[in-house]
Design an enzyme around this catalytic site. Structure first.
Site, short mmCIF file in Angstrom:
data_model
loop_
_atom_site.label_atom_id
_atom_site.label_comp_id
_atom_site.label_asym_id
_atom_site.label_seq_id
_atom_site.Cartn_x
_atom_site.Cartn_y
_atom_site.Cartn_z
N THR A 159 1.09 -1.33 -0.04
CA THR A 159 -0.06 -0.01 -0.02
C THR A 159 0.95 1.22 0.02
O THR A 159 2.13 1.29 0.44
CB THR A 159 -0.88 -0.07 1.26
OG1 THR A 159 -1.62 1.15 1.22
CG2 THR A 159 -0.18 0.26 2.20
N ASN A 160 0.36 2.39 -0.48
CA ASN A 160 1.05 3.55 -0.39
C ASN A 160 0.52 4.49 0.60
O ASN A 160 0.53 5.64 0.58
CB ASN A 160 0.97 4.33 -1.86
CG ASN A 160 1.93 3.60 -2.94
OD1 ASN A 160 3.03 3.26 -2.40
ND2 ASN A 160 1.59 3.03 -4.07
N ASN A 161 -0.60 4.01 1.14
CA ASN A 161 -1.40 4.88 2.15
C ASN A 161 -0.89 4.88 3.57
O ASN A 161 -0.76 3.59 4.21
CB ASN A 161 -2.86 4.40 2.13
CG ASN A 161 -3.79 4.99 3.27
OD1 ASN A 161 -3.30 5.76 4.00
ND2 ASN A 161 -4.97 5.15 2.59
N LYS A 197 -2.63 3.67 6.64
CA LYS A 197 -3.18 2.14 6.64
C LYS A 197 -1.72 1.55 7.21
O LYS A 197 -1.81 0.64 8.17
CB LYS A 197 -3.21 1.58 5.27
CG LYS A 197 -4.82 1.94 4.63
CD LYS A 197 -4.86 1.19 3.33
CE LYS A 197 -6.29 1.55 2.79
NZ LYS A 197 -6.74 1.03 1.62
N ASP A 199 -8.00 -3.86 0.63
CA ASP A 199 -8.70 -2.91 -0.06
C ASP A 199 -9.92 -2.75 0.82
O ASP A 199 -10.55 -3.88 1.31
CB ASP A 199 -9.28 -3.46 -1.69
CG ASP A 199 -9.65 -2.05 -2.05
OD1 ASP A 199 -8.99 -1.05 -2.10
OD2 ASP A 199 -10.71 -2.24 -2.94
N THR A 200 -10.23 -1.56 1.07
CA THR A 200 -11.62 -1.13 1.85
C THR A 200 -12.65 -0.39 1.28
O THR A 200 -12.28 0.56 0.45
CB THR A 200 -10.70 -0.54 3.28
OG1 THR A 200 -10.05 -1.62 4.07
CG2 THR A 200 -12.10 -0.01 4.46
N ARG A 258 -10.45 -2.96 9.54
CA ARG A 258 -8.88 -3.27 9.16
C ARG A 258 -8.36 -4.18 10.29
O ARG A 258 -7.69 -5.01 9.96
CB ARG A 258 -8.23 -2.16 8.79
CG ARG A 258 -6.58 -2.28 8.31
CD ARG A 258 -6.10 -0.78 7.69
NE ARG A 258 -6.85 -0.50 6.76
CZ ARG A 258 -7.72 0.64 6.91
NH1 ARG A 258 -7.86 1.34 8.02
NH2 ARG A 258 -8.48 0.97 5.78
P1 IMP Z 1 -8.70 1.99 -0.47
O1 IMP Z 1 -8.80 0.90 0.24
O2 IMP Z 1 -7.47 2.61 -0.41
O3 IMP Z 1 -9.27 1.88 -1.98
O4 IMP Z 1 -9.61 3.34 0.40
C1 IMP Z 1 -10.89 3.28 0.02
C2 IMP Z 1 -11.40 4.60 0.56
O5 IMP Z 1 -11.97 4.32 1.85
C3 IMP Z 1 -10.54 5.66 0.72
O6 IMP Z 1 -11.10 6.88 0.25
C4 IMP Z 1 -10.19 5.77 2.25
O7 IMP Z 1 -9.98 7.30 2.83
C5 IMP Z 1 -11.39 5.20 2.84
N1 IMP Z 1 -10.99 4.22 3.90
C6 IMP Z 1 -10.41 3.21 3.88
N2 IMP Z 1 -10.24 2.81 5.33
C7 IMP Z 1 -10.81 3.63 6.10
C8 IMP Z 1 -10.91 3.86 7.56
O8 IMP Z 1 -10.28 3.33 8.08
N3 IMP Z 1 -11.73 4.95 7.91
C9 IMP Z 1 -12.30 5.86 7.05
N4 IMP Z 1 -12.16 5.81 5.63
C10 IMP Z 1 -11.28 4.51 5.34
#
Ligand code: IMP
Length: 191
Positions: free
Chosen positions: A7-9, A12, A68-69, A177
């Protein structure tokens, strides 16, 4: 065991490192020296999670995992779901996404929602997936400064405060998560 987290986040990375603690050594893509964006082209969290872990696994042949979330709102037919990051458009901020979600929910009574995380682990050339869900509701306006994404408008079940009002350790004790990552840890311990 060293595991690359694809991940680049940075939010996370920080959450997952806290949940895993010193049980395994988690190495982020940044620490690994990989700075390219990995696409999320699919219509499901499961496929996108696999896309991210398989790109890294195919390129470097290392054991790795990704996640992925999505935030799923039943009254909006599961939106924003897999499109959670780009809900308000290809180039948009977390705040734009929140504004759009709040406007779509205007006048709708059922504000139930859930965060769903799918973790994809590739270990010795085999993929394993783990799911974590946090149920709750979407409130009418933002509260709190912590966390990221949709956290300021999400109140988890059994609580009166949003994820953005919680300390990291409290969010990590109940979050989607953390639940998925704890399943990953249990799996690895028994592997
Ligand atoms: P992705 O999994 O990086 O595609 O994230 C999907 C989106 O859901 C992004 O806009 C994130 O900011 C949001 N997101 C993912 N996890 C969380 C969380 O734990 N809390 C709030 N927003 C989340």
């Amino acid at each position: 065991m060293n595991l690359i987290f694809a991940t680049n986040n940075p939010n996370k990375v920080s959450e997952v490192k806290k949940v895993i603690g010193d049980k395994f050594e988690v190495v982020s893509l940044k620490e690994f020296g990989f700075t390219e964006d990995i696409p999320e082209p699919h219509d499901t969290l499961e496929e996108n999670a696999y896309e991210k872990s398989s790109v890294i696994h195919q390129r470097f042949g290392v054991n790795c995992f990704s996640e992925d979330t999505g935030l799923e709102v039943p009254a909006l037919n599961g939106e924003p779901g897999v499109k959670s990051a780009r809900y308000a458009g290809e180039v948009c901020s977390a705040s734009d996404n929140i504004d759009l979600l709040l406007s779509r929910l205007e006048g709708i009574e059922n504000r139930e929602a859930q965060f769903r995380t799918v973790v994809s682990l590739i270990l010795e050339d085999t993929e394993y997936q783990f799911e974590g869900i946090a149920k709750g509701k979407i409130i009418h306006s933002r509260r709190g400064e912590k966390g990221f994404g949709y956290d300021p408008i999400f109140v988890p079940e059994g609580y009166d405060i949003t994820f953005a009002e919680m300390d990291a350790s409290e969010k990590n004790s109940i979050s989607h998560r953390a639940k998925a990552i704890n399943k990953l840890v249990e799996f690895l311990k028994n592997y």
